[in-house]
Write a protein that holds these residues in place. Sequence first.
Motif, PDB file in Angstrom:
ATOM      1  N   ARG A   1      84.897  60.786  17.020  1.00 56.83           N
ATOM      2  CA  ARG A   1      84.427  59.598  17.746  1.00 56.83           C
ATOM      3  C   ARG A   1      83.835  59.986  19.085  1.00 56.83           C
ATOM      4  NH1 ARG A   1      87.356  56.013  21.409  1.00 56.83           N
ATOM      5  NH2 ARG A   1      86.136  54.117  21.646  1.00 56.83           N
ATOM      6  N   GLU A   2      84.527  60.888  19.795  1.00 58.20           N
ATOM      7  CA  GLU A   2      84.021  61.324  21.090  1.00 58.20           C
ATOM      8  C   GLU A   2      82.655  61.993  20.949  1.00 58.20           C
ATOM      9  OE1 GLU A   2      85.222  64.224  24.815  1.00 58.20           O
ATOM     10  OE2 GLU A   2      86.781  63.522  23.433  1.00 58.20           O
ATOM     11  N   GLU A   3      82.511  62.854  19.969  1.00 61.51           N
ATOM     12  CA  GLU A   3      81.228  63.528  19.745  1.00 61.51           C
ATOM     13  C   GLU A   3      80.126  62.528  19.411  1.00 61.51           C
ATOM     14  OE1 GLU A   3      79.271  66.467  16.442  1.00 61.51           O
ATOM     15  OE2 GLU A   3      81.395  66.745  16.916  1.00 61.51           O
ATOM     16  N   ARG A   4      80.451  61.552  18.564  1.00 60.65           N
ATOM     17  CA  ARG A   4      79.471  60.542  18.162  1.00 60.65           C
ATOM     18  C   ARG A   4      79.019  59.705  19.361  1.00 60.65           C
ATOM     19  NH1 ARG A   4      82.392  58.506  14.403  1.00 60.65           N
ATOM     20  NH2 ARG A   4      83.239  56.792  15.619  1.00 60.65           N
ATOM     21  N   VAL A   5      79.965  59.247  20.189  1.00 53.90           N
ATOM     22  CA  VAL A   5      79.633  58.403  21.340  1.00 53.90           C
ATOM     23  C   VAL A   5      78.851  59.207  22.373  1.00 53.90           C
ATOM     24  CG1 VAL A   5      80.622  57.121  23.288  1.00 53.90           C
ATOM     25  CG2 VAL A   5      81.535  56.787  20.990  1.00 53.90           C
ATOM     26  N   ARG A   6      79.277  60.426  22.668  1.00 53.24           N
ATOM     27  CA  ARG A   6      78.577  61.238  23.666  1.00 53.24           C
ATOM     28  C   ARG A   6      77.167  61.640  23.217  1.00 53.24           C
ATOM     29  NH1 ARG A   6      81.697  62.793  27.989  1.00 53.24           N
ATOM     30  NH2 ARG A   6      83.949  62.587  27.728  1.00 53.24           N
ATOM     31  N   SER A   7      76.973  61.850  21.917  1.00 55.24           N
ATOM     32  CA  SER A   7      75.629  62.220  21.448  1.00 55.24           C
ATOM     33  C   SER A   7      74.690  61.016  21.465  1.00 55.24           C
ATOM     34  CB  SER A   7      75.690  62.831  20.047  1.00 55.24           C
ATOM     35  OG  SER A   7      76.089  61.864  19.098  1.00 55.24           O
ATOM     36  N   ARG A   8      75.190  59.833  21.191  1.00 51.77           N
ATOM     37  CA  ARG A   8      74.360  58.617  21.210  1.00 51.77           C
ATOM     38  C   ARG A   8      74.065  58.146  22.629  1.00 51.77           C
ATOM     39  NH1 ARG A   8      77.257  55.125  16.444  1.00 51.77           N
ATOM     40  NH2 ARG A   8      76.545  56.418  14.722  1.00 51.77           N
ATOM     41  N   HIS A   9      75.017  58.381  23.534  1.00 54.15           N
ATOM     42  CA  HIS A   9      74.880  57.916  24.918  1.00 54.15           C
ATOM     43  C   HIS A   9      75.226  59.069  25.862  1.00 54.15           C
ATOM     44  CE1 HIS A   9      74.796  53.901  23.165  1.00 54.15           C
ATOM     45  NE2 HIS A   9      75.886  54.236  22.498  1.00 54.15           N
TER      46      HIS A   9
ATOM     47  N   GLY B   1      80.993  59.196  28.435  1.00 58.10           N
ATOM     48  CA  GLY B   1      82.332  59.329  29.017  1.00 58.10           C
ATOM     49  C   GLY B   1      82.882  58.002  29.486  1.00 58.10           C
ATOM     50  N   LEU B   2      82.034  57.198  30.116  1.00 58.81           N
ATOM     51  CA  LEU B   2      82.454  55.885  30.593  1.00 58.81           C
ATOM     52  C   LEU B   2      82.783  54.970  29.421  1.00 58.81           C
ATOM     53  CD1 LEU B   2      82.826  53.807  32.875  1.00 58.81           C
ATOM     54  CD2 LEU B   2      80.395  53.244  32.597  1.00 58.81           C
ATOM     55  N   LEU B   3      81.937  54.980  28.397  1.00 55.13           N
ATOM     56  CA  LEU B   3      82.185  54.147  27.217  1.00 55.13           C
ATOM     57  C   LEU B   3      83.515  54.508  26.556  1.00 55.13           C
ATOM     58  CD1 LEU B   3      78.621  54.019  25.648  1.00 55.13           C
ATOM     59  CD2 LEU B   3      79.842  52.157  26.792  1.00 55.13           C
ATOM     60  N   LEU B   4      83.790  55.801  26.462  1.00 54.96           N
ATOM     61  CA  LEU B   4      85.058  56.226  25.876  1.00 54.96           C
ATOM     62  C   LEU B   4      86.245  55.799  26.731  1.00 54.96           C
ATOM     63  CD1 LEU B   4      84.009  59.777  24.683  1.00 54.96           C
ATOM     64  CD2 LEU B   4      84.729  57.878  23.206  1.00 54.96           C
TER      65      LEU B   4
END
Length: 166
Positions: free
Chosen positions: A17-25, A30-33
Amino acid sequence: MAGSSARREHERRVAQREERVRSRHPRLGGLLLAISEEPQSTKAWATGAVGEERLGRRLDATAGPLVRVLHDRGIPRSRANLDHLVVCSSGVFVVDAKRYRGRPHHVVEGGFFTPRVDKLLVGRRDCTRLVDAGLKQADLVRRALADHRGAQRAVLRRGRLASLRR
Protein backbone atom coordinates in the motif's frame (compact mmCIF):
# COMPACT_ATOMS: atom_id res chain seq x y z
CA MET A 1 6.86 -18.68 15.82
CA ALA A 2 3.17 -18.30 16.48
CA GLY A 3 1.53 -15.73 14.21
CA SER A 4 4.59 -15.22 12.03
CA SER A 5 2.87 -15.87 8.70
CA ALA A 6 -0.04 -13.56 9.61
CA ARG A 7 2.45 -10.91 10.73
CA ARG A 8 4.40 -11.24 7.43
CA GLU A 9 1.18 -10.94 5.42
CA HIS A 10 0.23 -7.78 7.31
CA GLU A 11 3.67 -6.26 6.74
CA ARG A 12 3.55 -7.22 3.04
CA ARG A 13 0.17 -5.51 2.62
CA VAL A 14 1.34 -2.38 4.46
CA ALA A 15 4.47 -2.14 2.30
CA GLN A 16 2.48 -2.76 -0.89
CA ARG A 17 0.00 0.00 0.00
CA GLU A 18 2.79 2.40 0.89
CA GLU A 19 4.57 1.74 -2.40
CA ARG A 20 1.34 2.17 -4.37
CA VAL A 21 0.41 5.48 -2.67
CA ARG A 22 3.94 6.93 -2.90
CA SER A 23 4.28 6.02 -6.59
CA ARG A 24 0.90 7.57 -7.49
CA HIS A 25 1.48 10.69 -5.38
CA PRO A 26 5.26 11.29 -5.12
CA ARG A 27 4.96 14.61 -3.29
CA LEU A 28 1.97 13.96 -1.07
CA GLY A 29 2.28 10.20 -0.56
CA GLY A 30 3.75 10.43 2.94
CA LEU A 31 1.05 12.85 4.05
CA LEU A 32 -1.72 10.73 2.53
CA LEU A 33 -0.41 7.67 4.35
CA ALA A 34 -0.17 9.59 7.63
CA ILE A 35 -3.76 10.87 7.54
CA SER A 36 -5.45 7.76 6.13
CA GLU A 37 -6.17 4.46 7.82
CA GLU A 38 -5.16 1.02 6.71
CA PRO A 39 -7.90 -0.92 4.94
CA GLN A 40 -9.90 -3.27 7.18
CA SER A 41 -8.51 -6.30 5.33
CA THR A 42 -4.97 -5.23 6.26
CA LYS A 43 -5.93 -4.52 9.89
CA ALA A 44 -7.49 -7.99 10.11
CA TRP A 45 -4.09 -9.61 9.43
CA ALA A 46 -2.50 -7.64 12.29
CA THR A 47 -5.38 -8.54 14.62
CA GLY A 48 -5.08 -12.20 13.64
CA ALA A 49 -1.33 -12.17 14.25
CA VAL A 50 -1.85 -10.75 17.75
CA GLY A 51 -4.42 -13.46 18.53
CA GLU A 52 -2.12 -16.24 17.26
CA GLU A 53 0.83 -14.84 19.23
CA ARG A 54 -1.17 -14.64 22.48
CA LEU A 55 -2.53 -18.15 22.11
CA GLY A 56 0.94 -19.38 21.14
CA ARG A 57 2.40 -18.04 24.39
CA ARG A 58 -0.32 -19.78 26.42
CA LEU A 59 0.21 -23.06 24.59
CA ASP A 60 3.99 -22.78 25.03
CA ALA A 61 3.42 -22.50 28.78
CA THR A 62 1.85 -25.98 28.72
CA ALA A 63 4.71 -27.51 26.73
CA GLY A 64 7.12 -29.90 28.42
CA PRO A 65 8.70 -33.31 28.00
CA LEU A 66 5.32 -34.94 27.30
CA VAL A 67 3.68 -32.10 25.38
CA ARG A 68 5.11 -30.51 22.24
CA VAL A 69 3.63 -27.39 20.67
CA LEU A 70 4.30 -26.46 17.05
CA HIS A 71 3.25 -23.15 15.53
CA ASP A 72 2.54 -21.84 12.05
CA ARG A 73 2.98 -25.05 10.05
CA GLY A 74 2.57 -24.68 6.29
CA ILE A 75 0.26 -26.97 4.36
CA PRO A 76 1.99 -28.47 1.29
CA ARG A 77 0.78 -27.14 -2.09
CA SER A 78 -1.23 -24.41 -0.37
CA ARG A 79 -0.81 -20.88 0.91
CA ALA A 80 -2.72 -21.88 4.05
CA ASN A 81 -1.21 -22.92 7.36
CA LEU A 82 -2.03 -24.66 10.61
CA ASP A 83 -1.88 -22.09 13.41
CA HIS A 84 -0.90 -24.51 16.19
CA LEU A 85 -0.35 -28.23 16.64
CA VAL A 86 -0.24 -29.77 20.11
CA VAL A 87 1.35 -33.22 20.23
CA CYS A 88 0.95 -35.29 23.40
CA SER A 89 0.37 -38.86 24.49
CA SER A 90 -3.40 -38.60 24.00
CA GLY A 91 -3.11 -37.41 20.38
CA VAL A 92 -2.34 -34.57 18.02
CA PHE A 93 -4.59 -31.53 18.33
CA VAL A 94 -5.04 -28.87 15.65
CA VAL A 95 -5.76 -25.42 17.11
CA ASP A 96 -6.96 -22.67 14.79
CA ALA A 97 -6.70 -19.27 16.43
CA LYS A 98 -9.30 -16.54 15.90
CA ARG A 99 -9.64 -13.23 17.69
CA TYR A 100 -13.33 -12.43 17.89
CA ARG A 101 -15.31 -10.56 20.53
CA GLY A 102 -18.16 -12.28 22.31
CA ARG A 103 -18.89 -15.67 23.76
CA PRO A 104 -19.22 -18.70 21.49
CA HIS A 105 -22.53 -20.52 21.57
CA HIS A 106 -24.38 -23.20 19.64
CA VAL A 107 -27.69 -22.32 17.98
CA VAL A 108 -30.13 -24.66 16.24
CA GLU A 109 -32.42 -23.12 13.62
CA GLY A 110 -35.29 -24.73 11.79
CA GLY A 111 -36.70 -28.06 12.76
CA PHE A 112 -40.28 -29.15 12.37
CA PHE A 113 -41.12 -27.90 8.85
CA THR A 114 -37.71 -26.64 7.75
CA PRO A 115 -34.35 -28.40 7.75
CA ARG A 116 -32.49 -28.29 11.05
CA VAL A 117 -29.34 -26.14 10.84
CA ASP A 118 -26.68 -26.11 13.57
CA LYS A 119 -24.74 -22.87 13.84
CA LEU A 120 -21.75 -21.64 15.82
CA LEU A 121 -22.12 -18.02 16.83
CA VAL A 122 -19.47 -15.87 18.48
CA GLY A 123 -21.31 -12.87 19.82
CA ARG A 124 -23.73 -12.28 16.93
CA ARG A 125 -21.22 -13.32 14.24
CA ASP A 126 -21.97 -16.57 12.37
CA CYS A 127 -18.76 -18.63 12.55
CA THR A 128 -20.21 -21.94 11.35
CA ARG A 129 -17.77 -22.10 8.42
CA LEU A 130 -14.89 -22.21 10.92
CA VAL A 131 -16.07 -25.61 12.15
CA ASP A 132 -15.80 -27.04 8.62
CA ALA A 133 -12.39 -25.41 8.14
CA GLY A 134 -11.17 -26.90 11.43
CA LEU A 135 -12.40 -30.34 10.45
CA LYS A 136 -10.55 -30.06 7.12
CA GLN A 137 -7.34 -29.10 8.94
CA ALA A 138 -7.71 -32.02 11.34
CA ASP A 139 -8.27 -34.35 8.39
CA LEU A 140 -5.10 -33.05 6.70
CA VAL A 141 -3.09 -33.88 9.81
CA ARG A 142 -4.82 -37.25 10.19
CA ARG A 143 -3.93 -38.19 6.59
CA ALA A 144 -0.34 -36.98 7.00
CA LEU A 145 0.05 -39.11 10.11
CA ALA A 146 -1.34 -42.28 8.57
CA ASP A 147 0.92 -43.92 5.99
CA HIS A 148 -0.17 -46.79 3.76
CA ARG A 149 0.59 -49.40 6.46
CA GLY A 150 -1.42 -47.62 9.09
CA ALA A 151 1.57 -46.54 11.16
CA GLN A 152 1.12 -43.22 12.92
CA ARG A 153 4.29 -41.42 11.86
CA ALA A 154 4.97 -38.00 10.40
CA VAL A 155 7.77 -35.47 10.34
CA LEU A 156 7.85 -31.70 10.27
CA ARG A 157 10.49 -30.34 7.95
CA ARG A 158 11.20 -26.64 7.53
CA GLY A 159 7.80 -25.70 8.91
CA ARG A 160 5.96 -28.08 6.55
CA LEU A 161 4.00 -31.16 7.53
CA ALA A 162 5.15 -34.12 5.42
CA SER A 163 4.13 -37.75 5.69
CA LEU A 164 6.73 -40.50 5.96
CA ARG A 165 6.61 -43.49 3.66
CA ARG A 166 8.51 -46.70 4.47
